[in-house]
Design a protein around this motif. Structure first.
Motif, mmCIF file in Angstrom:
data_model
loop_
_atom_site.group_PDB
_atom_site.id
_atom_site.type_symbol
_atom_site.label_atom_id
_atom_site.label_comp_id
_atom_site.label_asym_id
_atom_site.label_seq_id
_atom_site.Cartn_x
_atom_site.Cartn_y
_atom_site.Cartn_z
ATOM 1 N N TYR A 184 0.203 -21.468 -31.745
ATOM 2 C CA TYR A 184 1.671 -21.407 -31.754
ATOM 3 C C TYR A 184 2.181 -20.143 -31.064
ATOM 4 C CZ TYR A 184 2.317 -25.651 -34.371
ATOM 5 O OH TYR A 184 2.337 -26.979 -34.731
ATOM 6 N N LYS A 185 1.490 -19.026 -31.239
ATOM 7 C CA LYS A 185 1.885 -17.792 -30.557
ATOM 8 C C LYS A 185 1.791 -17.965 -29.040
ATOM 9 C CE LYS A 185 0.761 -14.358 -34.081
ATOM 10 N NZ LYS A 185 -0.128 -13.248 -34.466
ATOM 11 N N ILE A 186 0.684 -18.525 -28.593
ATOM 12 C CA ILE A 186 0.491 -18.740 -27.154
ATOM 13 C C ILE A 186 1.517 -19.732 -26.622
ATOM 14 C CG2 ILE A 186 -1.095 -19.696 -25.416
ATOM 15 C CD1 ILE A 186 -3.383 -18.461 -27.127
ATOM 16 N N GLY A 187 1.736 -20.817 -27.357
ATOM 17 C CA GLY A 187 2.733 -21.812 -26.954
ATOM 18 C C GLY A 187 4.119 -21.210 -26.834
ATOM 19 N N ASP A 188 4.525 -20.426 -27.830
ATOM 20 C CA ASP A 188 5.846 -19.773 -27.789
ATOM 21 C C ASP A 188 5.948 -18.810 -26.611
ATOM 22 O OD1 ASP A 188 6.643 -21.159 -30.037
ATOM 23 O OD2 ASP A 188 6.207 -19.506 -31.431
ATOM 24 N N TYR A 189 4.897 -18.042 -26.373
ATOM 25 C CA TYR A 189 4.885 -17.094 -25.257
ATOM 26 C C TYR A 189 5.068 -17.833 -23.929
ATOM 27 C CZ TYR A 189 3.212 -13.729 -21.831
ATOM 28 O OH TYR A 189 3.116 -12.921 -20.728
ATOM 29 N N LEU A 190 4.293 -18.889 -23.730
ATOM 30 C CA LEU A 190 4.370 -19.651 -22.473
ATOM 31 C C LEU A 190 5.752 -20.274 -22.279
ATOM 32 C CD1 LEU A 190 0.875 -21.412 -22.446
ATOM 33 C CD2 LEU A 190 1.642 -19.525 -20.986
ATOM 34 N N LYS A 191 6.330 -20.796 -23.348
ATOM 35 C CA LYS A 191 7.664 -21.409 -23.253
ATOM 36 C C LYS A 191 8.723 -20.383 -22.864
ATOM 37 C CE LYS A 191 6.442 -25.136 -26.356
ATOM 38 N NZ LYS A 191 6.370 -25.604 -27.706
ATOM 39 N N LYS A 192 8.548 -19.138 -23.285
ATOM 40 C CA LYS A 192 9.504 -18.079 -22.922
ATOM 41 C C LYS A 192 9.273 -17.578 -21.493
ATOM 42 C CE LYS A 192 10.029 -16.477 -27.647
ATOM 43 N NZ LYS A 192 9.504 -15.528 -28.635
ATOM 44 N N GLN A 193 8.015 -17.528 -21.080
ATOM 45 C CA GLN A 193 7.669 -16.937 -19.786
ATOM 46 C C GLN A 193 7.754 -17.913 -18.615
ATOM 47 O OE1 GLN A 193 7.039 -13.623 -19.333
ATOM 48 N NE2 GLN A 193 7.624 -13.484 -21.488
ATOM 49 N N ILE A 194 7.476 -19.159 -18.862
ATOM 50 C CA ILE A 194 7.423 -20.141 -17.772
ATOM 51 C C ILE A 194 8.623 -21.072 -17.886
ATOM 52 C CG2 ILE A 194 6.059 -21.957 -16.686
ATOM 53 C CD1 ILE A 194 3.561 -20.675 -17.926
ATOM 54 N N LYS A 195 9.548 -20.900 -16.973
ATOM 55 C CA LYS A 195 10.775 -21.709 -16.970
ATOM 56 C C LYS A 195 10.611 -22.900 -16.031
ATOM 57 C CE LYS A 195 12.800 -18.704 -19.604
ATOM 58 N NZ LYS A 195 12.698 -18.931 -20.991
ATOM 59 N N ASN A 196 11.387 -23.932 -16.247
ATOM 60 C CA ASN A 196 11.425 -25.132 -15.403
ATOM 61 C C ASN A 196 10.083 -25.872 -15.345
ATOM 62 O OD1 ASN A 196 14.135 -24.534 -14.769
ATOM 63 N ND2 ASN A 196 13.453 -23.171 -13.129
ATOM 64 N N GLU A 197 9.291 -25.712 -16.364
ATOM 65 C CA GLU A 197 8.028 -26.440 -16.466
ATOM 66 C C GLU A 197 7.963 -27.091 -17.832
ATOM 67 O OE1 GLU A 197 5.970 -26.911 -13.996
ATOM 68 O OE2 GLU A 197 6.896 -25.461 -12.638
ATOM 69 N N ILE A 198 7.139 -28.104 -17.944
ATOM 70 C CA ILE A 198 6.971 -28.798 -19.220
ATOM 71 C C ILE A 198 5.778 -28.166 -19.942
ATOM 72 C CG2 ILE A 198 6.437 -30.993 -20.338
ATOM 73 C CD1 ILE A 198 7.670 -32.372 -17.838
ATOM 74 N N ILE A 199 6.019 -27.673 -21.126
ATOM 75 C CA ILE A 199 4.956 -27.108 -21.962
ATOM 76 C C ILE A 199 4.843 -28.019 -23.186
ATOM 77 C CG2 ILE A 199 4.121 -25.092 -23.231
ATOM 78 C CD1 ILE A 199 4.601 -24.311 -20.362
ATOM 79 N N LEU A 200 3.705 -28.659 -23.315
ATOM 80 C CA LEU A 200 3.452 -29.535 -24.465
ATOM 81 C C LEU A 200 2.607 -28.802 -25.490
ATOM 82 C CD1 LEU A 200 2.562 -32.837 -22.577
ATOM 83 C CD2 LEU A 200 4.748 -32.233 -23.610
ATOM 84 N N GLY A 201 2.843 -29.081 -26.727
ATOM 85 C CA GLY A 201 1.980 -28.556 -27.766
ATOM 86 C C GLY A 201 2.516 -27.288 -28.377
ATOM 87 N N PRO A 202 1.694 -26.722 -29.178
ATOM 88 C CA PRO A 202 0.278 -27.037 -29.398
ATOM 89 C C PRO A 202 0.071 -28.309 -30.224
ATOM 90 C CG PRO A 202 0.945 -25.274 -30.865
ATOM 91 C CD PRO A 202 2.119 -25.571 -29.986
ATOM 92 N N SER A 203 -1.108 -28.856 -30.070
ATOM 93 C CA SER A 203 -1.481 -30.013 -30.874
ATOM 94 C C SER A 203 -2.964 -29.930 -31.177
ATOM 95 C CB SER A 203 -1.138 -31.313 -30.155
ATOM 96 O OG SER A 203 -1.903 -31.430 -28.980
ATOM 97 N N THR A 204 -3.378 -30.592 -32.241
ATOM 98 C CA THR A 204 -4.782 -30.591 -32.624
ATOM 99 C C THR A 204 -5.573 -31.403 -31.615
ATOM 100 O OG1 THR A 204 -4.097 -30.482 -34.935
ATOM 101 C CG2 THR A 204 -6.379 -31.117 -34.506
ATOM 102 N N ALA A 205 -6.725 -30.843 -31.198
ATOM 103 C CA ALA A 205 -7.571 -31.524 -30.209
ATOM 104 C C ALA A 205 -8.171 -32.768 -30.812
ATOM 105 C CB ALA A 205 -8.664 -30.577 -29.729
#
Length: 190
Positions: free
Chosen positions: A169-190
Protein backbone atom coordinates in the motif's frame (compact mmCIF):
# COMPACT_ATOMS: atom_id res chain seq x y z
CA UNK A 1 -15.74 -34.87 -19.94
CA UNK A 2 -14.48 -31.42 -18.95
CA UNK A 3 -11.13 -31.17 -17.22
CA UNK A 4 -9.89 -34.41 -18.73
CA UNK A 5 -6.36 -35.15 -17.51
CA UNK A 6 -3.73 -37.16 -19.36
CA UNK A 7 -4.16 -40.18 -17.07
CA UNK A 8 -7.90 -40.31 -17.71
CA UNK A 9 -7.36 -39.75 -21.44
CA UNK A 10 -4.89 -42.64 -21.43
CA UNK A 11 -7.51 -44.95 -19.84
CA UNK A 12 -10.13 -43.94 -22.41
CA UNK A 13 -7.77 -44.43 -25.36
CA UNK A 14 -6.59 -47.83 -24.08
CA UNK A 15 -10.16 -49.04 -23.73
CA UNK A 16 -11.20 -47.62 -27.12
CA UNK A 17 -8.29 -48.44 -29.43
CA UNK A 18 -7.02 -51.99 -29.79
CA UNK A 19 -3.23 -52.29 -30.07
CA UNK A 20 -2.76 -48.82 -28.60
CA UNK A 21 0.75 -48.54 -27.20
CA UNK A 22 0.58 -45.29 -25.29
CA UNK A 23 3.33 -43.31 -23.65
CA UNK A 24 2.49 -40.24 -21.57
CA UNK A 25 4.57 -37.09 -21.53
CA UNK A 26 3.40 -34.82 -18.75
CA UNK A 27 4.60 -33.43 -15.42
CA UNK A 28 4.14 -36.82 -13.72
CA UNK A 29 6.27 -38.74 -16.24
CA UNK A 30 9.07 -36.21 -16.83
CA UNK A 31 10.10 -35.10 -13.33
CA UNK A 32 13.22 -37.29 -13.11
CA UNK A 33 16.32 -36.26 -15.02
CA UNK A 34 16.53 -37.93 -18.41
CA UNK A 35 12.88 -39.08 -18.48
CA UNK A 36 11.83 -36.60 -21.20
CA UNK A 37 14.61 -37.73 -23.53
CA UNK A 38 13.82 -41.39 -22.77
CA UNK A 39 10.13 -40.88 -23.72
CA UNK A 40 11.02 -39.07 -26.93
CA UNK A 41 13.55 -41.75 -27.92
CA UNK A 42 11.07 -44.57 -27.18
CA UNK A 43 8.45 -42.91 -29.35
CA UNK A 44 10.94 -42.27 -32.17
CA UNK A 45 11.98 -45.93 -32.03
CA UNK A 46 8.34 -47.00 -32.58
CA UNK A 47 8.03 -48.65 -29.18
CA UNK A 48 4.77 -46.69 -28.85
CA UNK A 49 2.22 -45.57 -31.43
CA UNK A 50 0.50 -42.89 -29.34
CA UNK A 51 2.22 -40.03 -27.54
CA UNK A 52 -0.15 -38.44 -25.07
CA UNK A 53 0.69 -35.35 -23.11
CA UNK A 54 0.34 -31.76 -22.10
CA UNK A 55 1.30 -28.69 -24.11
CA UNK A 56 4.98 -29.64 -23.79
CA UNK A 57 4.35 -31.94 -26.78
CA UNK A 58 3.68 -28.90 -28.98
CA UNK A 59 7.19 -27.55 -28.92
CA UNK A 60 9.98 -28.62 -31.20
CA UNK A 61 9.38 -32.35 -31.56
CA UNK A 62 9.90 -33.84 -35.01
CA UNK A 63 8.43 -37.28 -35.59
CA UNK A 64 8.37 -38.27 -39.25
CA UNK A 65 5.70 -40.97 -38.89
CA UNK A 66 3.13 -38.89 -36.98
CA UNK A 67 0.07 -38.43 -39.18
CA UNK A 68 -2.58 -37.58 -36.60
CA UNK A 69 -2.52 -35.01 -33.83
CA UNK A 70 -5.46 -34.49 -31.50
CA UNK A 71 -5.97 -31.58 -29.13
CA UNK A 72 -8.41 -31.91 -26.22
CA UNK A 73 -9.88 -28.73 -24.67
CA UNK A 74 -8.01 -26.54 -27.14
CA UNK A 75 -9.67 -23.43 -25.81
CA UNK A 76 -8.80 -23.88 -22.13
CA UNK A 77 -5.96 -21.36 -22.35
CA UNK A 78 -8.43 -18.75 -23.64
CA UNK A 79 -9.81 -18.59 -20.09
CA UNK A 80 -6.55 -17.51 -18.48
CA UNK A 81 -6.71 -13.99 -17.05
CA UNK A 82 -3.97 -12.70 -19.35
CA UNK A 83 -4.26 -10.30 -22.28
CA UNK A 84 -2.03 -12.70 -24.26
CA UNK A 85 -4.31 -15.75 -23.84
CA UNK A 86 -5.61 -15.62 -27.43
CA UNK A 87 -2.07 -15.30 -28.78
CA UNK A 88 -0.91 -18.20 -26.60
CA UNK A 89 -3.78 -20.39 -27.79
CA UNK A 90 -3.18 -19.54 -31.45
CA UNK A 91 0.55 -20.19 -31.09
CA UNK A 92 0.16 -23.51 -29.27
CA UNK A 93 -2.39 -24.81 -31.77
CA UNK A 94 -0.13 -23.93 -34.67
CA UNK A 95 2.87 -25.53 -32.99
CA UNK A 96 1.08 -28.77 -32.19
CA UNK A 97 -0.50 -28.88 -35.65
CA UNK A 98 3.00 -28.74 -37.07
CA UNK A 99 3.81 -32.07 -35.40
CA UNK A 100 1.59 -33.93 -37.89
CA UNK A 101 2.52 -34.79 -41.45
CA UNK A 102 6.21 -33.94 -41.24
CA UNK A 103 7.27 -36.96 -43.26
CA UNK A 104 6.14 -38.13 -46.68
CA UNK A 105 2.62 -38.98 -45.51
CA UNK A 106 0.04 -36.25 -45.13
CA UNK A 107 -1.05 -35.33 -41.62
CA UNK A 108 -4.34 -34.53 -39.97
CA UNK A 109 -5.17 -32.47 -36.88
CA UNK A 110 -8.31 -32.87 -34.77
CA UNK A 111 -9.16 -30.03 -32.39
CA UNK A 112 -11.80 -30.41 -29.68
CA UNK A 113 -13.11 -27.07 -28.48
CA UNK A 114 -16.13 -25.50 -26.84
CA UNK A 115 -15.45 -22.22 -28.61
CA UNK A 116 -14.93 -23.03 -32.30
CA UNK A 117 -15.85 -19.51 -33.43
CA UNK A 118 -13.18 -17.78 -31.36
CA UNK A 119 -10.76 -16.09 -33.75
CA UNK A 120 -7.70 -17.80 -32.21
CA UNK A 121 -9.21 -21.23 -32.87
CA UNK A 122 -10.67 -20.26 -36.25
CA UNK A 123 -7.44 -18.79 -37.65
CA UNK A 124 -5.22 -21.55 -36.27
CA UNK A 125 -7.18 -23.98 -38.43
CA UNK A 126 -5.47 -22.52 -41.51
CA UNK A 127 -2.31 -21.28 -39.79
CA UNK A 128 -3.51 -17.80 -40.78
CA UNK A 129 -1.29 -15.57 -38.69
CA UNK A 130 -2.14 -12.40 -40.59
CA UNK A 131 -5.90 -12.69 -39.99
CA UNK A 132 -5.29 -13.61 -36.35
CA UNK A 133 -3.00 -10.60 -35.93
CA UNK A 134 -5.51 -8.23 -37.53
CA UNK A 135 -8.23 -9.24 -35.06
CA UNK A 136 -5.91 -9.37 -32.04
CA UNK A 137 -4.34 -5.96 -32.67
CA UNK A 138 -7.75 -4.25 -32.89
CA UNK A 139 -8.71 -5.65 -29.48
CA UNK A 140 -5.40 -4.68 -27.92
CA UNK A 141 -5.66 -1.15 -29.26
CA UNK A 142 -9.24 -0.76 -28.02
CA UNK A 143 -8.31 -2.02 -24.54
CA UNK A 144 -4.96 -0.18 -24.46
CA UNK A 145 -2.90 -3.36 -24.09
CA UNK A 146 0.66 -3.83 -25.36
CA UNK A 147 2.01 -2.81 -27.82
CA UNK A 148 -0.11 0.32 -27.20
CA UNK A 149 1.06 0.64 -23.60
CA UNK A 150 3.65 -0.68 -21.18
CA UNK A 151 2.77 -2.92 -18.27
CA UNK A 152 4.91 -3.26 -15.15
CA UNK A 153 4.44 -5.55 -12.19
CA UNK A 154 5.90 -4.93 -8.78
CA UNK A 155 5.75 -8.02 -6.63
CA UNK A 156 6.18 -7.74 -2.87
CA UNK A 157 7.10 -10.97 -1.08
CA UNK A 158 7.37 -11.50 2.64
CA UNK A 159 6.94 -14.32 5.11
CA UNK A 160 4.78 -11.90 7.08
CA UNK A 161 1.55 -11.09 5.23
CA UNK A 162 0.96 -7.91 7.27
CA UNK A 163 4.37 -6.45 6.37
CA UNK A 164 3.91 -7.29 2.68
CA UNK A 165 0.44 -5.74 2.69
CA UNK A 166 1.55 -2.53 4.41
CA UNK A 167 4.55 -2.12 2.12
CA UNK A 168 2.40 -2.79 -0.96
CA UNK A 169 0.00 0.00 0.00
CA UNK A 170 2.88 2.40 0.71
CA UNK A 171 4.43 1.69 -2.69
CA UNK A 172 1.04 1.94 -4.41
CA UNK A 173 0.28 5.30 -2.77
CA UNK A 174 3.75 6.61 -3.65
CA UNK A 175 3.40 5.61 -7.32
CA UNK A 176 -0.09 7.13 -7.57
CA UNK A 177 1.28 10.45 -6.29
CA UNK A 178 4.44 10.42 -8.42
CA UNK A 179 3.16 9.08 -11.74
CA UNK A 180 0.42 11.18 -13.28
CA UNK A 181 -1.72 10.32 -16.34
CA UNK A 182 -1.06 6.61 -15.96
CA UNK A 183 -3.19 3.77 -14.68
CA UNK A 184 -1.94 2.29 -11.41
CA UNK A 185 -3.76 -0.87 -10.37
CA UNK A 186 -3.55 -2.43 -6.97
CA UNK A 187 -2.15 -3.45 -4.76
CA UNK A 188 -3.78 -6.83 -4.88
CA UNK A 189 -2.95 -10.27 -3.55
CA UNK A 190 -0.97 -12.36 -6.04
Amino acid sequence: EYGLGTEKAEEIIKSSIKNAKIIRMDIDTTTKKGELEKIIKSFQNNEYNILLGTQMIAKGLDFEKVTLVGVINADISLNFPDFRSSETTFSLLNQVSGRSGRGERKGKVLIQTFNKDHYAIKHSKYNDYKSFYNEEIKIRKKLNYPPFCHISLIKIISKDYKIASEMSYKIGDYLKKQIKNEIILGPSTA
